[in-house]
Design a protein around this motif. Sequence first.
Motif, PDB file in Angstrom:
ATOM      1  N   ILE A 128      -0.544  16.281  -2.859  1.00 51.37           N
ATOM      2  CA  ILE A 128       0.252  15.777  -3.985  1.00 51.37           C
ATOM      3  C   ILE A 128       1.530  15.092  -3.501  1.00 51.37           C
ATOM      4  O   ILE A 128       2.156  14.363  -4.257  1.00 51.37           O
ATOM      5  CB  ILE A 128       0.573  16.879  -5.012  1.00 51.37           C
ATOM      6  N   ALA A 129       1.901  15.333  -2.257  1.00 53.45           N
ATOM      7  CA  ALA A 129       3.066  14.653  -1.681  1.00 53.45           C
ATOM      8  C   ALA A 129       2.955  14.732  -0.172  1.00 53.45           C
ATOM      9  O   ALA A 129       2.340  15.657   0.358  1.00 53.45           O
ATOM     10  CB  ALA A 129       4.360  15.331  -2.139  1.00 53.45           C
ATOM     11  N   ALA A 130       3.520  13.760   0.504  1.00 50.17           N
ATOM     12  CA  ALA A 130       3.443  13.766   1.964  1.00 50.17           C
ATOM     13  C   ALA A 130       4.530  12.865   2.527  1.00 50.17           C
ATOM     14  O   ALA A 130       5.066  11.997   1.827  1.00 50.17           O
ATOM     15  CB  ALA A 130       2.067  13.270   2.416  1.00 50.17           C
TER      16      ALA A 130
ATOM     17  N   VAL B 278      -2.407  15.000  11.320  1.00 48.54           N
ATOM     18  CA  VAL B 278      -1.797  13.742  11.748  1.00 48.54           C
ATOM     19  C   VAL B 278      -1.817  12.860  10.514  1.00 48.54           C
ATOM     20  O   VAL B 278      -2.620  13.050   9.632  1.00 48.54           O
ATOM     21  CB  VAL B 278      -2.569  13.096  12.915  1.00 48.54           C
ATOM     22  N   ARG B 279      -0.944  11.920  10.425  1.00 44.28           N
ATOM     23  CA  ARG B 279      -0.842  11.165   9.183  1.00 44.28           C
ATOM     24  C   ARG B 279      -1.556   9.829   9.319  1.00 44.28           C
ATOM     25  O   ARG B 279      -1.820   9.356  10.411  1.00 44.28           O
ATOM     26  CB  ARG B 279       0.631  10.972   8.836  1.00 44.28           C
ATOM     27  N   GLY B 280      -1.876   9.228   8.174  1.00 45.51           N
ATOM     28  CA  GLY B 280      -2.615   7.967   8.188  1.00 45.51           C
ATOM     29  C   GLY B 280      -1.734   6.744   8.418  1.00 45.51           C
ATOM     30  O   GLY B 280      -2.177   5.623   8.203  1.00 45.51           O
TER      31      GLY B 280
ATOM     32  N   PRO C 243       0.822  -1.211   0.000  1.00 44.35           N
ATOM     33  CA  PRO C 243       0.000   0.000   0.000  1.00 44.35           C
ATOM     34  C   PRO C 243       0.858   1.264   0.000  1.00 44.35           C
ATOM     35  O   PRO C 243       0.354   2.364  -0.205  1.00 44.35           O
ATOM     36  CB  PRO C 243      -0.795  -0.096   1.309  1.00 44.35           C
ATOM     37  N   GLU C 244       2.158   1.101   0.218  1.00 38.46           N
ATOM     38  CA  GLU C 244       3.089   2.237   0.247  1.00 38.46           C
ATOM     39  C   GLU C 244       4.501   1.675   0.156  1.00 38.46           C
ATOM     40  O   GLU C 244       4.692   0.446   0.235  1.00 38.46           O
ATOM     41  CB  GLU C 244       2.897   3.054   1.527  1.00 38.46           C
ATOM     42  N   GLY C 245       5.491   2.568  -0.001  1.00 42.76           N
ATOM     43  CA  GLY C 245       6.843   2.087  -0.281  1.00 42.76           C
ATOM     44  C   GLY C 245       7.824   2.135   0.871  1.00 42.76           C
ATOM     45  O   GLY C 245       8.893   1.516   0.802  1.00 42.76           O
ATOM     46  N   THR C 246       7.501   2.870   1.932  1.00 41.48           N
ATOM     47  CA  THR C 246       8.498   3.053   2.993  1.00 41.48           C
ATOM     48  C   THR C 246       8.829   1.742   3.710  1.00 41.48           C
ATOM     49  O   THR C 246      10.003   1.424   3.920  1.00 41.48           O
ATOM     50  CB  THR C 246       7.992   4.102   4.018  1.00 41.48           C
ATOM     51  N   ALA C 247       7.783   1.001   4.095  1.00 40.26           N
ATOM     52  CA  ALA C 247       8.029  -0.253   4.821  1.00 40.26           C
ATOM     53  C   ALA C 247       8.868  -1.233   3.976  1.00 40.26           C
ATOM     54  O   ALA C 247       9.835  -1.811   4.499  1.00 40.26           O
ATOM     55  CB  ALA C 247       6.708  -0.878   5.263  1.00 40.26           C
TER      56      ALA C 247
HETATM   57  P1  HAM Z   1       0.746   8.801   1.934  1.00 32.00           P
HETATM   58  O1  HAM Z   1       0.370  10.156   2.463  1.00 32.00           O
HETATM   59  O2  HAM Z   1      -0.116   7.678   2.301  1.00 32.00           O
HETATM   60  O3  HAM Z   1       2.240   8.549   2.405  1.00 32.00           O
HETATM   61  O4  HAM Z   1       0.839   8.885   0.365  1.00 32.00           O
HETATM   62  C1  HAM Z   1       1.665   9.846  -0.293  1.00 32.00           C
HETATM   63  C2  HAM Z   1       0.956  10.419  -1.507  1.00 32.00           C
HETATM   64  O5  HAM Z   1       0.495   9.371  -2.364  1.00 32.00           O
HETATM   65  C3  HAM Z   1      -0.313  11.211  -1.192  1.00 32.00           C
HETATM   66  O6  HAM Z   1      -0.004  12.536  -0.791  1.00 32.00           O
HETATM   67  C4  HAM Z   1      -1.030  11.167  -2.518  1.00 32.00           C
HETATM   68  O7  HAM Z   1      -0.491  12.144  -3.400  1.00 32.00           O
HETATM   69  C5  HAM Z   1      -0.685   9.787  -3.042  1.00 32.00           C
HETATM   70  N1  HAM Z   1      -1.801   8.841  -2.775  1.00 32.00           N
HETATM   71  C6  HAM Z   1      -2.068   8.188  -1.632  1.00 32.00           C
HETATM   72  N2  HAM Z   1      -3.166   7.406  -1.774  1.00 32.00           N
HETATM   73  C7  HAM Z   1      -3.599   7.562  -3.046  1.00 32.00           C
HETATM   74  C8  HAM Z   1      -4.684   7.019  -3.816  1.00 32.00           C
HETATM   75  N3  HAM Z   1      -5.532   6.124  -3.316  1.00 32.00           N
HETATM   76  N4  HAM Z   1      -4.817   7.421  -5.110  1.00 32.00           N
HETATM   77  C9  HAM Z   1      -3.949   8.311  -5.649  1.00 32.00           C
HETATM   78  N5  HAM Z   1      -2.912   8.854  -4.967  1.00 32.00           N
HETATM   79  C10 HAM Z   1      -2.724   8.500  -3.689  1.00 32.00           C
HETATM   80  C11 HAM Z   1       2.940   7.399   2.135  1.00 32.00           C
HETATM   81  O8  HAM Z   1       2.584   6.566   1.356  1.00 32.00           O
HETATM   82  C12 HAM Z   1       4.289   7.358   2.836  1.00 32.00           C
HETATM   83  N6  HAM Z   1       4.944   6.091   2.470  1.00 32.00           N
HETATM   84  C13 HAM Z   1       5.143   8.548   2.472  1.00 32.00           C
HETATM   85  C14 HAM Z   1       6.468   8.496   3.157  1.00 32.00           C
HETATM   86  C15 HAM Z   1       7.649   8.122   2.631  1.00 32.00           C
HETATM   87  N7  HAM Z   1       6.699   8.799   4.429  1.00 32.00           N
HETATM   88  C16 HAM Z   1       7.984   8.616   4.701  1.00 32.00           C
HETATM   89  N8  HAM Z   1       8.565   8.177   3.606  1.00 32.00           N
END
Ligand code: HAM
Length: 413
Positions: free
Chosen positions: A279-281, A255-257, A80-84
Amino acid sequence: MEITAVRGFNDVLPGDTEVWRHIEDNAFRVFSSYGFSEIKVPIAEKTELFLRSIGATTDIVEKEMYTFTDRHGDSLTLRPEGTAPVVRAYIEHKLYTNPVSKLYYSGPMFRYERPQKGRYRQFYQIGAEILGDPSPRADAEALQMLMRLFEEINVRGAELNINSLGDAHCRPAYKERLKNYLSGVKDRLCDNCLRRIDANPLRALDCKSPGCIEATHDAPSIVESLCAPCAVHFDKVREHLGLSGIEATVNPRMVRGLDYYTRTTFEITSAGLGSQNAIAAGGRYDGLVEELGGPATPCFGFAIGIERVALIIKEGGVYRKPLAVFIALGAEAEKKGIELLKAWRDRGIRIVEDFSDGSLKSRMKRADRAGARYAVILGEDELKSGTVTVKDMKSAGQEKVAWDLAPDRIAIG
Ligand code: HAM
């Protein structure tokens, strides 16, 4: 019966792929110039990785993961994300033997969310992680790099919101205070926030339900509850941002998700995207490497949502169109064209050939529709004189240019 794509999973078609390439190429170039190297991690991981990093009471883990059992009976999850995954790879391959690792990645992520504009179930991120640097300057530099990228690719109106979530010393006490506060306004909270009061009270600050927004209006602020080292860190981040000329708004309710954050967190939003405007977080996650079995390693990172940035760039009309369209008139010109195009492309000129038949007029129209700045024409006259006609599609002016001077003429304009 026609088979369509899975809901929330998108094709990216020509016209859009150029915009995506423009975003990725520029991101990789800018990140490299700050000393980052690329890492590629798998699309699926053991489910446990995400349970232990993102947090069991987050929306992602509770309801958004694509989890399945493979033929061997192992539980896998589409990332679901790249950090882990990056942290898992960092530990597994002992990258911590380097003092600092700066890594970037790009690719699809998967969350079972309700699809809407800017929110999809398969979406693409470009992420960057700095592993091993505790300094507030690292936070500020990563943010500066991100803002520079947005400026270079013409993402205008990007707004930076920052917060600090404290650390293992000050957050538990803050959580207690918040829990006490929330218990006092229980009857106004939504079911979700009510259920999470004990395990994850911070989520109530970010809840979009009108009752929760109102009920948490006077909730204690995390920024005012930081311990001295966290407060100093946060001040320094802001100071360094100021020195780089970057404006940031402190938003103590952000707060972050994901549960792994400590200290600095941030979101960059852009108006014009509707409700899905981040657009970024990202932020700092000083405890995650240790939590997943590695040595204590302070980290900071972020991810950009490519679809959302592409929407903004497309709406702004600024993306990578061909600089020039090459039109050969006749068989001899076509042959010579192969040689000229190769030489020009070797010099980095973005030029495409128009292969259509038809009149010069209709071919010029096609070049205009492709968005090219120049049409480069090779006809009989030009063949004889060793030239091409370069026509400026904006001013309609034209001139004959020698073959070896043509790339400079087009590139410089
Ligand atoms: P996140 O806030 O869940 O953080 O996602 C980062 C960005 O991915 C969001 O700001 C948004 O632009 C995009 N995004 C998230 N969900 C969706 C979706 N369902 N559809 C389209 N775009 C989406 C992370 O994922 C963390 N891993 C960021 C991070 C890296 N923190 C530390 N290192």
